[in-house]
Each structure stands twice: as structure tokens, then as C-alpha cells.
Design an enzyme around this catalytic site. Sequence first.
Site, mmCIF file in Angstrom:
data_model
loop_
_atom_site.group_PDB
_atom_site.id
_atom_site.type_symbol
_atom_site.label_atom_id
_atom_site.label_comp_id
_atom_site.label_asym_id
_atom_site.label_seq_id
_atom_site.Cartn_x
_atom_site.Cartn_y
_atom_site.Cartn_z
ATOM 1 N N ASP A 35 0.846 -1.194 0.000
ATOM 2 C CA ASP A 35 0.000 0.000 0.000
ATOM 3 C C ASP A 35 0.883 1.247 0.000
ATOM 4 O OD1 ASP A 35 -3.210 0.543 0.916
ATOM 5 O OD2 ASP A 35 -1.803 2.205 1.157
ATOM 6 N N ASN A 92 -13.048 -3.018 2.087
ATOM 7 C CA ASN A 92 -14.037 -1.961 2.253
ATOM 8 C C ASN A 92 -14.919 -1.958 1.023
ATOM 9 O OD1 ASN A 92 -12.929 -0.972 4.739
ATOM 10 N ND2 ASN A 92 -11.294 0.001 3.583
ATOM 11 N N GLY A 98 -15.596 3.326 3.785
ATOM 12 C CA GLY A 98 -14.371 4.081 3.516
ATOM 13 C C GLY A 98 -13.645 3.663 2.256
ATOM 14 N N THR A 100 -12.083 3.805 -1.174
ATOM 15 C CA THR A 100 -11.621 4.943 -1.979
ATOM 16 C C THR A 100 -11.169 4.529 -3.374
ATOM 17 O OG1 THR A 100 -9.377 4.765 -1.066
ATOM 18 C CG2 THR A 100 -10.892 6.279 0.043
ATOM 19 N N HIS A 105 -10.322 -5.050 -3.523
ATOM 20 C CA HIS A 105 -8.999 -5.343 -2.968
ATOM 21 C C HIS A 105 -9.148 -5.738 -1.515
ATOM 22 C CE1 HIS A 105 -9.838 -1.026 -2.492
ATOM 23 N NE2 HIS A 105 -9.151 -1.097 -1.368
ATOM 24 N N HIS A 107 -7.012 -5.721 2.065
ATOM 25 C CA HIS A 107 -5.868 -5.222 2.817
ATOM 26 C C HIS A 107 -5.351 -6.351 3.715
ATOM 27 C CE1 HIS A 107 -6.842 -0.812 2.206
ATOM 28 N NE2 HIS A 107 -8.033 -1.335 1.986
#
Length: 119
Positions: A35, A92, A98, A100, A105, A107
Site C-alpha cells: 500500500d 471496504n 471508507g 476509496t 482489494h 488489505h
Amino acid sequence: MAEAQPNDCIFCRIARGKLGTEFVAESEHSVAFRDLHPQAPVHVLVVPKRHFAGLREVGDEDWHVTADALALAARVAAEQGLYDGGYRVITNDGPDAGQTVWHLHFHVLGGAKLQAGLG
Ligand code: AMP
């Protein structure tokens, strides 16, 4: 909800190798890279090569892609030395969560004691 089309989707471009992003791991259907703004000592994104705006877009015939991504997330965690301490895998899906970047994807976060709680 504004959704990026594959042609202007940053994660599509990364997954196709267009931006020269270094992959920490790759599988048949997914790539993994660090990231840009890490939220933990290890913060890797696992991204399906195929474009889905988010988890809700995965169709019944496509769940093998998410299985592949989660398997890669576990492999990344092992390779990054996170198995002893533990790690978190999250996605998300939508603005309240949240999200964006409008390309599915996961995390992978670890390498330190993470904040308790899920939101
Ligand atoms: P989310 O908020 O769940 O949609 O997460 C998007 C993540 O993508 C954020 O943690 C960003 O820091 C990360 N990100 C955005 N652009 C890039 C990029 N070009 N390379 C790596 N990570 C990125």
C-alpha cells in the site's frame, strides 16, 4: 456511486504491470503489492486481476476469484512473517466503509499489535 471503468482504474493498470509496481506475490487471478500509505508495518493489498468495483459486484460464477485472492492474502501473510503475531484481512465495500479505490482489494495488515475493533 461513482465507479471507475477498467481503462481508468488505477488497480487495473497496476495489475496489468503498466505502472511498474513491484508485486510482492502473484497468483493465477490476483496480484499483491504494498500500500502506498501503509497503516501498519506490513500493509499489502491483494487485488484481483479482473475488475470488480467491490465485493458486491462479484457474481455467482466468480467466487473462485475471491477464494484465490484470500489464499494469496494468507500466503503473503506467511511470506511477510505475520503468522506468529497474527494479521488482519479486510475489504471496504462502499462509501460508509471508507472505500476509496473502486476495484475490489483486500488489505493485509500486520507486523504490530493492531487496534482492536472493527469500526
Ligand atoms: P480503500 O480505502 O479500502 O479503497 O483502500 C485503498 C487503498 O489503496 C488505500 O490504502 C491507498 O493508500 C491505496 N492506494 C491507492 N493508490 C495506490 C497505489 N497506486 N499503489 C498502492 N496503493 C495505493
